[in-house]
Design a protein around this motif. Structure first.
Motif, PDB file in Angstrom:
ATOM      1  N   SER A   1       0.847  -1.185   0.000  1.00  0.00           N
ATOM      2  CA  SER A   1       0.000   0.000   0.000  1.00  0.00           C
ATOM      3  C   SER A   1       0.886   1.239   0.000  1.00  0.00           C
ATOM      4  O   SER A   1       1.639   1.474   0.938  1.00  0.00           O
ATOM      5  N   ALA A   2       0.815   1.988  -1.088  1.00  0.00           N
ATOM      6  CA  ALA A   2       1.596   3.219  -1.219  1.00  0.00           C
ATOM      7  C   ALA A   2       0.972   4.028  -2.342  1.00  0.00           C
ATOM      8  O   ALA A   2       0.311   3.477  -3.225  1.00  0.00           O
ATOM      9  N   ILE A   3       1.180   5.326  -2.322  1.00  0.00           N
ATOM     10  CA  ILE A   3       0.600   6.174  -3.356  1.00  0.00           C
ATOM     11  C   ILE A   3       1.147   5.788  -4.728  1.00  0.00           C
ATOM     12  O   ILE A   3       0.436   5.811  -5.732  1.00  0.00           O
ATOM     13  N   GLU A   4       2.430   5.379  -4.774  1.00  0.00           N
ATOM     14  CA  GLU A   4       3.023   4.968  -6.048  1.00  0.00           C
ATOM     15  C   GLU A   4       2.400   3.665  -6.543  1.00  0.00           C
ATOM     16  O   GLU A   4       2.114   3.506  -7.737  1.00  0.00           O
ATOM     17  N   ALA A   5       2.186   2.713  -5.615  1.00  0.00           N
ATOM     18  CA  ALA A   5       1.585   1.434  -5.995  1.00  0.00           C
ATOM     19  C   ALA A   5       0.161   1.633  -6.498  1.00  0.00           C
ATOM     20  O   ALA A   5      -0.270   1.000  -7.471  1.00  0.00           O
ATOM     21  N   SER A   6      -0.585   2.521  -5.846  1.00  0.00           N
ATOM     22  CA  SER A   6      -1.953   2.792  -6.281  1.00  0.00           C
ATOM     23  C   SER A   6      -1.978   3.445  -7.656  1.00  0.00           C
ATOM     24  O   SER A   6      -2.877   3.188  -8.463  1.00  0.00           O
ATOM     25  N   ALA A   7      -0.989   4.289  -7.936  1.00  0.00           N
ATOM     26  CA  ALA A   7      -0.913   4.924  -9.252  1.00  0.00           C
ATOM     27  C   ALA A   7      -0.654   3.890 -10.340  1.00  0.00           C
ATOM     28  O   ALA A   7      -1.241   3.943 -11.428  1.00  0.00           O
ATOM     29  N   VAL A   8       0.230   2.922 -10.059  1.00  0.00           N
ATOM     30  CA  VAL A   8       0.509   1.854 -11.026  1.00  0.00           C
ATOM     31  C   VAL A   8      -0.748   1.023 -11.263  1.00  0.00           C
ATOM     32  O   VAL A   8      -1.108   0.710 -12.408  1.00  0.00           O
TER      33      VAL A   8
END
Length: 272
Positions: A228-235
């Motif tokens: 869970s991370a903003i970068e993972a959600s963007a991907v």
């Protein structure tokens, strides 16, 4: 191991027994060279909404999603509104929501980890930390796994216009007033937020599908089982967008969407 414990407790509120990939992301988020949007990362979402030109319905929850056939889904809201859509993208964890799906869907059970974020405008009590002066307390206090420690971390968040220091506390349980009075010698303001911050990680992880019904009902947050991370959600969001474009076009191959920077970096892979 003690350093890893501090990092995973700060970033995910959990011990080093979390799954390996989430642990790796947690460690990556502890190094130098991290980036943030000046003024707050919330501007990423606000900017995307503004650029997309969508109609935004704030403080309005979706209560049901029904497949009406003919490629149309009907969404009903808590304010009594109905919306007919050809594509539905669920971009929030379903684990603690009560959305009714018609026909029903099945996803693996997933426990969300609740982080209690407490914000205090005040002054730390040096005696609580075994120190003689508040200036001796570091800007970040991390902790290891111990039943005797009531918080995961305490850090300096900001200083307000009056010169007071604002602290951010992460914990697994509510920080009571009596406990805060022990930790702080003075409190002017206290704000508490209890939120389902991320999944409770354990290996092996079991994932829900990105396509929930084999049609055009998509689920971005299944990717949070990895990390869970903003970068993972963007991907995850970009890949769902590619799924929508390619499947709506009736093709299973790569979509015509290009990744950011693809023109400048020919070695980037932007296929689905």
């Amino acid at each position: 191991e003690a350093v890893s414990q501090v990092i995973t407790r700060i970033n995910y509120g959990q011990s080093v027994e979390i799954s390996g990939f989430a642990g790796g992301v947690s460690l990556a988020g502890s190094g130098s060279g991290l980036w943030a949007v000046e003024g707050g990362n919330w501007q990423l979402a606000a900017g995307l909404i503004q650029r997309s030109g969508v109609d935004l319905h704030l403080s309005e929850e979706i209560t049901s999603i029904s497949d009406h056939g003919g490629g149309v889904y009907q969404l009903n809201s808590s304010k009594g509104n109905s919306f007919d859509c050809h594509v539905v993208v669920v971009a929030t964890p379903l684990d603690e929501l009560d959305i009714r799906f018609v026909p029903g869907i099945t996803i693996p059970p997933r426990k969300m980890h609740h982080t209690h974020a407490t914000f205090v405008r005040g002054l730390l009590n040096p005696a609580y930390f075994g120190m003689g002066d508040a200036s001796d307390i570091p800007d970040l206090v991390g902790t290891v796994e111990s039943d005797d420690i009531p918080f995961s971390s305490i850090s300096v968040l900001d200083a307000d216009k009056e010169g007071d220091t604002i602290y951010k506390i992460f914990s697994r349980k509510t920080m009571t007033d009596s406990l805060l009075d022990d930790i702080f010698s003075m409190r002017k303001e206290t704000v508490r937020i209890d939120w389902a911050a991320y999944p409770h990680y354990h290996a092996p992880e079991e994932y829900a599908p990105f396509v929930l019904d084999g049609k055009h009902l998509y689920y971005v947050n299944t990717f949070e089982n990895a990390a869970s991370a903003i970068e993972a959600s963007a991907v995850a969001a970009e890949n769902v967008a590619r799924l929508v474009v390619s499947r709506r076009a009736g093709r299973r191959g790569a979509s015509k969407l290009k990744a950011f920077g693809a023109a400048d970096s020919p070695h980037l892979h932007y296929e689905l």
